[in-house]
Scaffold this motif. Structure first.
Motif, PDB file in Angstrom:
ATOM      1  N   VAL A   1      43.478  39.051  43.858  1.00  0.00           N
ATOM      2  CA  VAL A   1      44.201  37.783  43.803  1.00  0.00           C
ATOM      3  C   VAL A   1      44.292  37.357  42.338  1.00  0.00           C
ATOM      4  O   VAL A   1      43.266  37.264  41.642  1.00  0.00           O
ATOM      5  N   THR A   2      45.512  37.119  41.870  1.00  0.00           N
ATOM      6  CA  THR A   2      45.744  36.827  40.455  1.00  0.00           C
ATOM      7  C   THR A   2      46.416  35.472  40.283  1.00  0.00           C
ATOM      8  O   THR A   2      46.824  34.832  41.254  1.00  0.00           O
ATOM      9  N   GLY A   3      46.534  35.048  39.035  1.00  0.00           N
ATOM     10  CA  GLY A   3      47.204  33.791  38.716  1.00  0.00           C
ATOM     11  C   GLY A   3      46.230  32.733  38.224  1.00  0.00           C
ATOM     12  O   GLY A   3      45.014  32.956  38.137  1.00  0.00           O
ATOM     13  N   GLU A   4      46.750  31.557  37.919  1.00  0.00           N
ATOM     14  CA  GLU A   4      45.922  30.452  37.455  1.00  0.00           C
ATOM     15  C   GLU A   4      45.523  29.559  38.614  1.00  0.00           C
ATOM     16  O   GLU A   4      46.143  29.564  39.674  1.00  0.00           O
TER      17      GLU A   4
ATOM     18  N   ALA B   1      47.762  33.816  43.761  1.00  0.00           N
ATOM     19  CA  ALA B   1      46.918  32.830  44.440  1.00  0.00           C
ATOM     20  C   ALA B   1      47.773  31.916  45.306  1.00  0.00           C
ATOM     21  O   ALA B   1      48.854  31.482  44.915  1.00  0.00           O
ATOM     22  N   GLY B   2      47.303  31.651  46.510  1.00  0.00           N
ATOM     23  CA  GLY B   2      48.009  30.762  47.425  1.00  0.00           C
ATOM     24  C   GLY B   2      49.006  31.456  48.316  1.00  0.00           C
ATOM     25  O   GLY B   2      49.673  30.801  49.121  1.00  0.00           O
ATOM     26  N   THR B   3      49.159  32.776  48.205  1.00  0.00           N
ATOM     27  CA  THR B   3      50.091  33.520  49.051  1.00  0.00           C
ATOM     28  C   THR B   3      49.321  34.489  49.934  1.00  0.00           C
ATOM     29  O   THR B   3      48.203  34.884  49.626  1.00  0.00           O
ATOM     30  N   VAL B   4      49.939  34.879  51.035  1.00  0.00           N
ATOM     31  CA  VAL B   4      49.392  35.901  51.922  1.00  0.00           C
ATOM     32  C   VAL B   4      50.278  37.130  51.789  1.00  0.00           C
ATOM     33  O   VAL B   4      51.454  37.091  52.152  1.00  0.00           O
ATOM     34  N   PRO B   5      49.776  38.228  51.262  1.00  0.00           N
ATOM     35  CA  PRO B   5      50.631  39.388  50.970  1.00  0.00           C
ATOM     36  C   PRO B   5      50.989  40.173  52.214  1.00  0.00           C
ATOM     37  O   PRO B   5      50.309  40.099  53.247  1.00  0.00           O
TER      38      PRO B   5
ATOM     39  N   LEU C   1      39.064  45.826  54.341  1.00  0.00           N
ATOM     40  CA  LEU C   1      39.764  44.992  53.373  1.00  0.00           C
ATOM     41  C   LEU C   1      38.744  44.343  52.451  1.00  0.00           C
ATOM     42  O   LEU C   1      37.816  43.672  52.912  1.00  0.00           O
ATOM     43  N   ARG C   2      38.936  44.543  51.168  1.00  0.00           N
ATOM     44  CA  ARG C   2      38.094  43.893  50.178  1.00  0.00           C
ATOM     45  C   ARG C   2      38.992  43.040  49.292  1.00  0.00           C
ATOM     46  O   ARG C   2      39.925  43.545  48.666  1.00  0.00           O
ATOM     47  N   VAL C   3      38.719  41.732  49.247  1.00  0.00           N
ATOM     48  CA  VAL C   3      39.503  40.801  48.442  1.00  0.00           C
ATOM     49  C   VAL C   3      38.699  40.452  47.187  1.00  0.00           C
ATOM     50  O   VAL C   3      37.533  40.058  47.280  1.00  0.00           O
ATOM     51  N   ILE C   4      39.322  40.609  46.031  1.00  0.00           N
ATOM     52  CA  ILE C   4      38.665  40.366  44.747  1.00  0.00           C
ATOM     53  C   ILE C   4      39.392  39.240  44.022  1.00  0.00           C
ATOM     54  O   ILE C   4      40.625  39.255  43.898  1.00  0.00           O
ATOM     55  N   ASP C   5      38.633  38.274  43.561  1.00  0.00           N
ATOM     56  CA  ASP C   5      39.196  37.120  42.861  1.00  0.00           C
ATOM     57  C   ASP C   5      39.386  37.450  41.383  1.00  0.00           C
ATOM     58  O   ASP C   5      38.421  37.626  40.642  1.00  0.00           O
ATOM     59  N   ARG C   6      40.658  37.554  40.961  1.00  0.00           N
ATOM     60  CA  ARG C   6      40.974  37.790  39.556  1.00  0.00           C
ATOM     61  C   ARG C   6      41.699  36.589  38.941  1.00  0.00           C
ATOM     62  O   ARG C   6      42.344  36.707  37.895  1.00  0.00           O
ATOM     63  N   THR C   7      41.623  35.455  39.598  1.00  0.00           N
ATOM     64  CA  THR C   7      42.304  34.276  39.075  1.00  0.00           C
ATOM     65  C   THR C   7      41.565  33.742  37.853  1.00  0.00           C
ATOM     66  O   THR C   7      40.402  34.052  37.611  1.00  0.00           O
TER      67      THR C   7
END
Length: 318
Positions: free
Chosen positions: A265-268, A246-250, A288-294
């Motif tokens: 997207v992972t992390g706390e 989270a917070g980064t652009v890969p 592009l599909r972005v999935i929130d796993r935070t």
């Protein structure tokens, strides 16, 4: 020594049900170019054989255009083409393998374990065909003959199941120098099982996120002393699974303009701003599909007073 091109699992005329109808049609048309690409790759690599280890077709419904594309490719290959039908394209009445006319350089295995001698190449190719959706015991043995290298061609797996299961002992006792297999959709370079080398080229072109990464065919060189093989990647859309904190652009893979990417997207500290990531990476790939796993930030003191050793320590600290 024999140099060959080993391909499998083209799954021609796949429905691509997860895509929009127009895009699915475009992907099936792209698939029809695979046989010709394989024929030209075999010639470019100086191969003497083209082996297709089953599931050339995805199912019983095959268009005339696809059959014609295969016939044209086999003619242009101008080298022996040997095919062992698999569970998706078994040799059964009504199948294209039975109904269509195939060029004279094509040998189709239609039943149990048999061998085809190719004296000019100093090898024999052994194979068998699925005669339905399941098969068992297709792998036989290849009695050694002076001046011949023994090569096997089958659809199947080194595992229990209905799709021509084999054991490592079966393979090691086969008498083959190389066993060209299909059915496993991720490429596996040739590896020794006893005195026999075994390889799976994987699906020729990925069709979904369960078939990610590079795909193509194996260029294999085999002789009495061993085997070498490498994956030759064929052009076409790829599927990628990526993750980012989270917070980064890969960073995305290079040359991915035609590719499909699923980014987790992972992390706390969630929720993640998925829309911002999609905007930042817009135009870099086909889809592009972005999935929130935070997950929410952990509560450091949540265990205080729970009676656990950690809980007692946190209670004392409080």
């Amino acid at each position: 020594m024999v140099k060959l091109l080993h391909a499998a699992d083209l799954h021609l005329d796949s429905p691509f049900a997860g895509l929009e109808p127009e895009e699915a049609l475009a992907r099936r048309r792209l698939q029809r170019g695979l046989p010709l690409a394989l024929a030209r790759l075999a010639r470019a690599e100086g191969c003497s054989l083209l082996l297709l280890a089953g599931d050339v077709f995805d199912g019983a419904r095959v268009t005339p255009e696809t059959v014609e594309a295969l016939q044209t490719a086999f003619e242009e290959a101008a080298l022996p083409v040997l095919i062992a039908p698999g569970n998706h394209d078994p040799y059964v009445p009504g199948s294209p393998w039975v109904q269509a006319a195939w060029p004279g350089n094509v040998h189709l295995f239609t039943g149990g374990w048999t061998g085809v001698a190719l004296p000019d190449l100093g090898c024999r190719i052994w194979g068998a065909a699925f005669r339905g959706g399941e098969a068992h015991g297709l792998l036989g043995t290849a009695p050694r003959a002076e001046g011949y290298l023994e090569i096997g061609l089958l659809h199947g797996e080194l595992a229990a199941g209905p799709y021509n299961p084999m054991t490592e002992a079966d393979v090691a006792n086969s008498g083959l120098a190389y066993l060209a297999l299909g059915h496993i959709h991720r490429p596996r370079l040739p590896a020794a099982v006893g005195g026999t080398w075994v390889g799976w080229p994987g699906v020729t072109l990925g069709r979904g996120f369960d078939e990610p990464g590079d795909h193509g065919a194996l260029v294999v060189t085999v002789d009495e002393t061993g085997c070498t093989g490498r994956l030759r990647v064929l052009p076409g859309p790829r599927y990628h699974l990526r993750s980012a904190r989270a917070g980064t652009v890969p960073d995305l893979p290079e040359d991915c303009q035609d590719d499909y990417i699923r980014l987790e997207v992972t992390g706390e500290g969630g929720p993640a701003d998925c829309e911002a990531l999609e905007r930042a990476l817009a135009g870099r790939c086909r889809s592009l599909r972005v999935i929130d796993r935070t997950v929410p930030p952990a509560d450091l003191w949540a265990e205080a007073g729970t009676g656990s050793l950690r809980g007692l320590a946190l209670e004392r600290l409080l």
